[in-house]
Motif scaffolding. Structure first.
Motif, PDB file in Angstrom:
ATOM      1  N   VAL A  39       0.839  -1.205   0.000  1.00 46.31           N
ATOM      2  CA  VAL A  39       0.000   0.000   0.000  1.00 46.31           C
ATOM      3  C   VAL A  39       0.869   1.247   0.000  1.00 46.31           C
ATOM      4  CG1 VAL A  39      -1.606   1.354   1.407  1.00 46.31           C
ATOM      5  CG2 VAL A  39      -2.033  -1.071   1.017  1.00 46.31           C
ATOM      6  N   LEU A  40       1.918   1.245   0.812  1.00 48.10           N
ATOM      7  CA  LEU A  40       2.814   2.402   0.860  1.00 48.10           C
ATOM      8  C   LEU A  40       3.449   2.657  -0.503  1.00 48.10           C
ATOM      9  CD1 LEU A  40       4.264   4.545   2.622  1.00 48.10           C
ATOM     10  CD2 LEU A  40       6.086   2.868   2.888  1.00 48.10           C
ATOM     11  N   ILE A  41       3.927   1.603  -1.135  1.00 48.92           N
ATOM     12  CA  ILE A  41       4.590   1.750  -2.433  1.00 48.92           C
ATOM     13  C   ILE A  41       3.612   2.217  -3.513  1.00 48.92           C
ATOM     14  CG2 ILE A  41       5.735   0.465  -4.277  1.00 48.92           C
ATOM     15  CD1 ILE A  41       7.022  -1.236  -2.022  1.00 48.92           C
ATOM     16  N   LEU A  42       2.418   1.656  -3.526  1.00 47.25           N
ATOM     17  CA  LEU A  42       1.459   1.978  -4.585  1.00 47.25           C
ATOM     18  C   LEU A  42       0.767   3.324  -4.398  1.00 47.25           C
ATOM     19  CD1 LEU A  42      -0.229  -1.495  -5.186  1.00 47.25           C
ATOM     20  CD2 LEU A  42       1.533  -0.374  -6.549  1.00 47.25           C
ATOM     21  N   LYS A  43       0.525   3.723  -3.164  1.00 48.66           N
ATOM     22  CA  LYS A  43      -0.271   4.933  -2.930  1.00 48.66           C
ATOM     23  C   LYS A  43       0.547   6.195  -2.681  1.00 48.66           C
ATOM     24  CE  LYS A  43      -4.192   3.234  -3.628  1.00 48.66           C
ATOM     25  NZ  LYS A  43      -4.954   3.692  -4.785  1.00 48.66           N
ATOM     26  N   THR A  44       1.839   6.072  -2.434  1.00 49.38           N
ATOM     27  CA  THR A  44       2.654   7.265  -2.192  1.00 49.38           C
ATOM     28  C   THR A  44       2.625   8.241  -3.375  1.00 49.38           C
ATOM     29  OG1 THR A  44       4.061   6.201  -0.566  1.00 49.38           O
ATOM     30  CG2 THR A  44       4.992   8.076  -1.719  1.00 49.38           C
ATOM     31  N   PRO A  45       2.779   7.792  -4.636  1.00 47.56           N
ATOM     32  CA  PRO A  45       2.698   8.770  -5.736  1.00 47.56           C
ATOM     33  C   PRO A  45       1.359   9.506  -5.795  1.00 47.56           C
ATOM     34  CG  PRO A  45       3.626   6.710  -6.525  1.00 47.56           C
ATOM     35  CD  PRO A  45       3.140   6.459  -5.132  1.00 47.56           C
ATOM     36  N   ALA A  46       0.270   8.801  -5.520  1.00 48.16           N
ATOM     37  CA  ALA A  46      -1.049   9.446  -5.561  1.00 48.16           C
ATOM     38  C   ALA A  46      -1.198  10.462  -4.432  1.00 48.16           C
ATOM     39  CB  ALA A  46      -2.149   8.395  -5.463  1.00 48.16           C
ATOM     40  N   VAL A  47      -0.659  10.147  -3.268  1.00 44.41           N
ATOM     41  CA  VAL A  47      -0.754  11.075  -2.134  1.00 44.41           C
ATOM     42  C   VAL A  47       0.100  12.308  -2.394  1.00 44.41           C
ATOM     43  CG1 VAL A  47      -0.205  11.345   0.312  1.00 44.41           C
ATOM     44  CG2 VAL A  47      -1.340   9.289  -0.467  1.00 44.41           C
TER      45      VAL A  47
END
Length: 69
Positions: free
Chosen positions: A14-22
């Motif tokens: 989740v951290l890897i996938l959602k960091t760019p979106a955040v």
């Protein structure tokens, strides 16, 4: 396999996938909330693995929300 290790792996994904979106949101408050709640989830999982006393999640959530408002 231990459920706590599966949960830690899921949190890492989740951290890897959602960091760019955040980061794309460009909101410091949203970024702090995401990383704060993510950190709480990781800390709770690690405390459970180590059989240490658990913290009360609602107290931590309330303290983070007070910092953001």
């Amino acid at each position: 396999m231990n459920w706590n290790l599966i949960l830690l792996f899921f949190l890492l994904v989740v951290l890897i996938l959602k960091t760019p979106a955040v980061i794309k949101l460009r909101s410091r408050r949203d970024t702090a909330a995401f990383y704060g709640f993510w950190g709480l989830a990781v800390a709770a999982t690690i405390l459970d693995i180590a059989d240490l006393p658990q913290f009360r999640p609602l107290d931590w959530v309330r303290s983070i929300m007070e910092l953001l408002t």
